[in-house]
Write a protein that holds these residues in place. Structure first.
Motif, short mmCIF file in Angstrom:
data_model
loop_
_atom_site.label_atom_id
_atom_site.label_comp_id
_atom_site.label_asym_id
_atom_site.label_seq_id
_atom_site.Cartn_x
_atom_site.Cartn_y
_atom_site.Cartn_z
N LEU A 166 -6.17 25.35 42.40
CA LEU A 166 -7.25 24.72 42.98
C LEU A 166 -7.26 24.32 44.09
CD1 LEU A 166 -10.07 24.28 42.31
CD2 LEU A 166 -10.09 22.15 41.80
N LEU A 167 -6.24 23.70 44.59
CA LEU A 167 -6.00 23.22 46.07
C LEU A 167 -6.46 23.90 46.96
CD1 LEU A 167 -6.17 20.75 48.42
CD2 LEU A 167 -3.33 20.69 48.40
N LEU A 168 -5.48 25.43 47.03
CA LEU A 168 -5.48 26.45 47.52
C LEU A 168 -6.22 26.88 47.88
CD1 LEU A 168 -1.53 27.58 46.81
CD2 LEU A 168 -2.14 26.77 49.25
N THR A 169 -6.95 26.68 46.73
CA THR A 169 -8.12 27.81 46.65
C THR A 169 -9.20 27.44 47.30
OG1 THR A 169 -8.16 28.57 44.17
CG2 THR A 169 -10.36 28.92 45.08
N GLY A 170 -9.41 26.16 47.78
CA GLY A 170 -10.42 25.45 48.19
C GLY A 170 -10.26 25.69 49.88
N ILE A 171 -8.85 25.73 50.19
CA ILE A 171 -8.80 25.13 51.51
C ILE A 171 -9.07 26.79 51.91
CG2 ILE A 171 -6.81 25.85 53.11
CD1 ILE A 171 -5.16 23.84 51.72
N ALA A 172 -8.60 27.40 50.91
CA ALA A 172 -8.95 28.89 51.24
C ALA A 172 -10.04 29.55 51.66
CB ALA A 172 -8.21 30.43 50.32
N LEU A 173 -11.06 29.47 51.00
CA LEU A 173 -12.95 28.82 50.74
C LEU A 173 -13.32 28.47 51.86
CD1 LEU A 173 -13.35 29.02 46.59
CD2 LEU A 173 -13.64 31.67 48.77
N SER A 174 -12.37 27.66 51.74
CA SER A 174 -13.76 26.53 53.78
C SER A 174 -12.97 27.39 54.69
CB SER A 174 -12.50 25.83 53.97
OG SER A 174 -11.58 25.37 53.81
N MET A 175 -11.89 28.54 54.59
CA MET A 175 -11.69 28.54 55.84
C MET A 175 -12.43 30.53 56.13
SD MET A 175 -7.69 28.17 56.28
CE MET A 175 -7.53 28.99 57.51
N THR B 48 -9.46 23.54 61.45
CA THR B 48 -9.98 22.19 60.63
C THR B 48 -11.03 22.35 59.51
OG1 THR B 48 -11.59 22.22 62.27
CG2 THR B 48 -9.60 21.52 62.67
N HIS B 49 -10.95 23.42 59.10
CA HIS B 49 -11.78 23.79 57.98
C HIS B 49 -11.31 23.40 56.68
CE1 HIS B 49 -15.54 25.32 59.99
NE2 HIS B 49 -15.25 25.91 60.43
N ALA B 50 -10.24 23.16 57.06
CA ALA B 50 -9.01 23.09 55.52
C ALA B 50 -8.71 21.44 55.43
CB ALA B 50 -8.03 23.72 55.69
N ALA B 51 -8.83 20.73 56.56
CA ALA B 51 -9.37 19.86 56.56
C ALA B 51 -9.29 18.79 55.29
CB ALA B 51 -9.27 19.38 57.80
N VAL B 52 -10.72 19.16 55.30
CA VAL B 52 -11.59 18.45 53.72
C VAL B 52 -11.04 18.60 52.08
CG1 VAL B 52 -13.57 18.26 52.59
CG2 VAL B 52 -13.38 18.22 55.08
N PRO B 53 -10.53 19.70 51.36
CA PRO B 53 -10.04 19.80 50.84
C PRO B 53 -8.63 19.88 51.01
CG PRO B 53 -10.15 22.33 51.86
CD PRO B 53 -11.07 20.83 52.24
N LEU B 54 -7.85 19.34 51.71
CA LEU B 54 -6.28 19.37 52.29
C LEU B 54 -6.25 17.98 52.02
CD1 LEU B 54 -3.61 19.89 52.20
CD2 LEU B 54 -3.79 20.18 54.77
N CYS B 55 -7.43 16.94 52.18
CA CYS B 55 -6.89 15.87 52.58
C CYS B 55 -7.41 15.15 51.02
CB CYS B 55 -8.81 15.04 53.45
SG CYS B 55 -7.64 15.09 55.29
N LEU B 56 -9.28 16.04 50.59
CA LEU B 56 -8.93 15.88 48.58
C LEU B 56 -7.63 15.61 48.46
CD1 LEU B 56 -13.05 16.87 48.55
CD2 LEU B 56 -12.16 14.44 48.48
N GLY B 57 -7.30 16.98 48.44
CA GLY B 57 -6.14 17.34 47.62
C GLY B 57 -4.93 15.97 46.89
N LEU B 58 -4.79 16.31 48.76
CA LEU B 58 -3.18 15.11 48.91
C LEU B 58 -3.88 13.46 48.79
CD1 LEU B 58 -2.48 15.97 52.35
CD2 LEU B 58 -1.57 16.15 50.19
N GLY B 59 -5.14 12.96 49.07
CA GLY B 59 -5.20 11.90 48.40
C GLY B 59 -5.90 12.07 47.40
N LEU B 60 -6.07 12.51 46.12
CA LEU B 60 -6.61 12.62 44.84
C LEU B 60 -5.15 12.92 43.78
CD1 LEU B 60 -9.94 13.89 44.22
CD2 LEU B 60 -9.71 11.18 44.05
#
Length: 71
Positions: free
Chosen positions: A27-36, A6-18
């Motif tokens: 950048l999206l994958l990096t955000g997901i990895a760093l959030s986890m 669920t930590h990946a939900a924030v960058p994933l939602c931002l990436g999908l939304g924007l």
């Protein structure tokens, strides 16, 4: 309670939304990895590090210092 998934939900939602024009896939994958990454501290249990230890779960990897070093 948040989990490593669920930590990946924030960058994933931002990436999908924007969209990919604002947030490129790399950048999206990096955000997901760093959030986890902070929850990778559960691997410490395999090395005999106790939960309450500074390097145990929710110890150093959940600190502001680690967030700055990680970035």
């Amino acid at each position: 309670m948040p989990t490593i998934i669920t930590h990946a939900a924030v960058p994933l939602c931002l990436g999908l939304g924007l969209g990919t024009r604002v947030i490129p896939p790399r950048l999206l994958l990096t955000g997901i990895a760093l959030s986890m990454l902070p929850d990778a501290d559960v691997l410490a249990f395999k090395f005999g590090i106790a939960y309450g230890n500074i390097f145990g779960h929710r110890g150093f990897t959940h600190s502001l210092l680690f967030a700055f070093v990680d970035s």
